[in-house]
Design a protein around this motif. Sequence first.
Motif, PDB file in Angstrom:
ATOM      1  N   GLN A   1      49.381  41.562  27.470  1.00 38.24           N
ATOM      2  CA  GLN A   1      48.191  41.947  27.327  1.00 38.24           C
ATOM      3  C   GLN A   1      46.682  40.718  26.928  1.00 38.24           C
ATOM      4  O   GLN A   1      46.414  40.202  25.602  1.00 38.24           O
ATOM      5  CB  GLN A   1      47.598  43.769  26.942  1.00 38.24           C
ATOM      6  CG  GLN A   1      48.346  44.527  26.751  1.00 38.24           C
ATOM      7  CD  GLN A   1      47.636  45.897  26.846  1.00 38.24           C
ATOM      8  OE1 GLN A   1      47.432  46.209  25.366  1.00 38.24           O
ATOM      9  NE2 GLN A   1      47.723  47.053  27.797  1.00 38.24           N
ATOM     10  N   LEU A   2      45.291  40.180  27.387  1.00 34.88           N
ATOM     11  CA  LEU A   2      45.195  39.533  27.814  1.00 34.88           C
ATOM     12  C   LEU A   2      43.175  40.553  26.937  1.00 34.88           C
ATOM     13  O   LEU A   2      42.838  41.200  27.993  1.00 34.88           O
ATOM     14  CB  LEU A   2      44.699  38.418  28.054  1.00 34.88           C
ATOM     15  CG  LEU A   2      45.703  37.990  28.081  1.00 34.88           C
ATOM     16  CD1 LEU A   2      45.159  36.986  28.929  1.00 34.88           C
ATOM     17  CD2 LEU A   2      46.481  36.893  26.886  1.00 34.88           C
ATOM     18  N   GLN A   3      42.171  40.136  26.118  1.00 30.69           N
ATOM     19  CA  GLN A   3      41.108  40.717  26.046  1.00 30.69           C
ATOM     20  C   GLN A   3      40.066  38.826  25.948  1.00 30.69           C
ATOM     21  O   GLN A   3      40.262  38.879  25.041  1.00 30.69           O
ATOM     22  CB  GLN A   3      41.078  41.073  24.361  1.00 30.69           C
ATOM     23  CG  GLN A   3      40.110  42.060  24.573  1.00 30.69           C
ATOM     24  CD  GLN A   3      40.042  43.655  25.064  1.00 30.69           C
ATOM     25  OE1 GLN A   3      40.573  44.138  25.252  1.00 30.69           O
ATOM     26  NE2 GLN A   3      38.506  43.711  25.622  1.00 30.69           N
ATOM     27  N   ALA A   4      39.349  40.262  27.429  1.00 32.72           N
ATOM     28  CA  ALA A   4      38.119  38.901  27.394  1.00 32.72           C
ATOM     29  C   ALA A   4      36.681  39.528  26.787  1.00 32.72           C
ATOM     30  O   ALA A   4      36.751  40.555  27.286  1.00 32.72           O
ATOM     31  CB  ALA A   4      38.336  38.627  29.063  1.00 32.72           C
ATOM     32  N   SER A   5      36.052  38.721  25.983  1.00 34.89           N
ATOM     33  CA  SER A   5      34.923  39.046  26.165  1.00 34.89           C
ATOM     34  C   SER A   5      34.181  37.897  25.699  1.00 34.89           C
ATOM     35  O   SER A   5      34.140  36.930  26.128  1.00 34.89           O
ATOM     36  CB  SER A   5      35.121  40.134  24.346  1.00 34.89           C
ATOM     37  OG  SER A   5      35.491  38.853  23.587  1.00 34.89           O
ATOM     38  N   GLY A   6      32.781  38.417  25.633  1.00 35.60           N
ATOM     39  CA  GLY A   6      31.425  37.586  25.780  1.00 35.60           C
ATOM     40  C   GLY A   6      30.425  37.780  27.081  1.00 35.60           C
ATOM     41  O   GLY A   6      29.697  36.868  26.589  1.00 35.60           O
TER      42      GLY A   6
ATOM     43  N   VAL B   1      32.682  37.381  37.818  1.00 31.95           N
ATOM     44  CA  VAL B   1      33.063  38.173  36.674  1.00 31.95           C
ATOM     45  C   VAL B   1      34.155  37.144  36.288  1.00 31.95           C
ATOM     46  O   VAL B   1      34.282  36.406  37.309  1.00 31.95           O
ATOM     47  CB  VAL B   1      34.038  39.220  36.840  1.00 31.95           C
ATOM     48  CG1 VAL B   1      35.180  39.889  36.509  1.00 31.95           C
ATOM     49  CG2 VAL B   1      32.980  40.163  37.936  1.00 31.95           C
ATOM     50  N   TYR B   2      34.361  37.144  35.133  1.00 34.94           N
ATOM     51  CA  TYR B   2      35.196  35.684  34.255  1.00 34.94           C
ATOM     52  C   TYR B   2      35.953  36.011  34.208  1.00 34.94           C
ATOM     53  O   TYR B   2      36.226  37.216  33.229  1.00 34.94           O
ATOM     54  CB  TYR B   2      34.597  34.864  33.249  1.00 34.94           C
ATOM     55  CG  TYR B   2      34.038  34.093  33.754  1.00 34.94           C
ATOM     56  CD1 TYR B   2      32.334  34.701  34.286  1.00 34.94           C
ATOM     57  CD2 TYR B   2      33.922  32.402  33.575  1.00 34.94           C
ATOM     58  CE1 TYR B   2      31.410  33.301  35.076  1.00 34.94           C
ATOM     59  CE2 TYR B   2      33.085  31.837  34.339  1.00 34.94           C
ATOM     60  CZ  TYR B   2      31.888  32.300  34.812  1.00 34.94           C
ATOM     61  OH  TYR B   2      30.825  31.409  35.989  1.00 34.94           O
ATOM     62  N   TYR B   3      37.687  35.898  34.106  1.00 37.15           N
ATOM     63  CA  TYR B   3      38.857  36.916  33.838  1.00 37.15           C
ATOM     64  C   TYR B   3      39.745  35.585  32.996  1.00 37.15           C
ATOM     65  O   TYR B   3      39.494  33.870  33.475  1.00 37.15           O
ATOM     66  CB  TYR B   3      40.025  36.905  34.915  1.00 37.15           C
ATOM     67  CG  TYR B   3      39.108  37.729  35.954  1.00 37.15           C
ATOM     68  CD1 TYR B   3      38.202  37.192  37.014  1.00 37.15           C
ATOM     69  CD2 TYR B   3      38.839  39.155  35.766  1.00 37.15           C
ATOM     70  CE1 TYR B   3      37.776  38.628  37.691  1.00 37.15           C
ATOM     71  CE2 TYR B   3      39.010  40.129  36.275  1.00 37.15           C
ATOM     72  CZ  TYR B   3      37.679  39.616  37.355  1.00 37.15           C
ATOM     73  OH  TYR B   3      37.780  40.597  38.663  1.00 37.15           O
ATOM     74  N   CYS B   4      40.176  35.574  31.791  1.00 35.30           N
ATOM     75  CA  CYS B   4      41.697  34.866  31.279  1.00 35.30           C
ATOM     76  C   CYS B   4      42.408  35.119  31.787  1.00 35.30           C
ATOM     77  O   CYS B   4      43.172  36.280  32.019  1.00 35.30           O
ATOM     78  CB  CYS B   4      41.011  35.019  29.251  1.00 35.30           C
ATOM     79  SG  CYS B   4      41.071  36.625  28.664  1.00 35.30           S
TER      80      CYS B   4
ATOM     81  N   SER C   1      34.966  34.853  24.859  1.00 37.67           N
ATOM     82  CA  SER C   1      36.761  34.542  24.424  1.00 37.67           C
ATOM     83  C   SER C   1      37.534  35.335  24.447  1.00 37.67           C
ATOM     84  O   SER C   1      37.590  36.388  25.886  1.00 37.67           O
ATOM     85  CB  SER C   1      36.280  35.669  22.971  1.00 37.67           C
ATOM     86  OG  SER C   1      35.030  35.093  22.134  1.00 37.67           O
ATOM     87  N   CYS C   2      38.871  35.234  24.524  1.00 41.98           N
ATOM     88  CA  CYS C   2      40.190  35.421  25.774  1.00 41.98           C
ATOM     89  C   CYS C   2      40.971  35.473  24.332  1.00 41.98           C
ATOM     90  O   CYS C   2      41.671  34.526  23.519  1.00 41.98           O
ATOM     91  CB  CYS C   2      40.750  34.679  26.244  1.00 41.98           C
ATOM     92  SG  CYS C   2      42.398  34.983  27.043  1.00 41.98           S
ATOM     93  N   ALA C   3      41.457  36.356  23.773  1.00 45.86           N
ATOM     94  CA  ALA C   3      42.331  37.021  22.800  1.00 45.86           C
ATOM     95  C   ALA C   3      43.856  38.005  23.649  1.00 45.86           C
ATOM     96  O   ALA C   3      43.304  39.093  24.227  1.00 45.86           O
ATOM     97  CB  ALA C   3      42.563  37.281  21.290  1.00 45.86           C
TER      98      ALA C   3
END
Length: 122
Positions: free
Chosen positions: A2-7, A92-95, A20-22
């Motif tokens: 699972q990746l969490q994208a934010s910002g 929309v930006y996706y990591c 950010s992508c974590a």
Amino acid sequence: VQLQASGGGLVQSGGSQRLSCAPSGYTLDYVSIAWFRQAPGKEREKVSCISTSDGSTYYADSVKGRFAISRDNAKNTVYLQMNSLKPEDTAVYYCALTGYGCDRGRADFGSWGQGTLVTVSS
């Protein structure tokens, strides 16, 4: 994974934003992390990528010289620093993550974040 994208958010033309992508419960070793974006009515495109194996990077021509991708090993996070933003960067930006290199296409990225909206006002 699972990746969490934010910002994401609203920014004026010419401004900057950092995404950010974590991952959850996964160490970003020997993988490639890419940022894709999808604008309304357009195909999802790969804008940048970093290989955690050798540190190599990729940038789409449309963002070269303006965007910078990096990895913070201590925080296990990948960042996309976006400068000199233009209205056409609105999307929309996706990591996404792949076990292959950055030269792979969208279909080879098996894990995706939820997307974060970046809106650049003119």
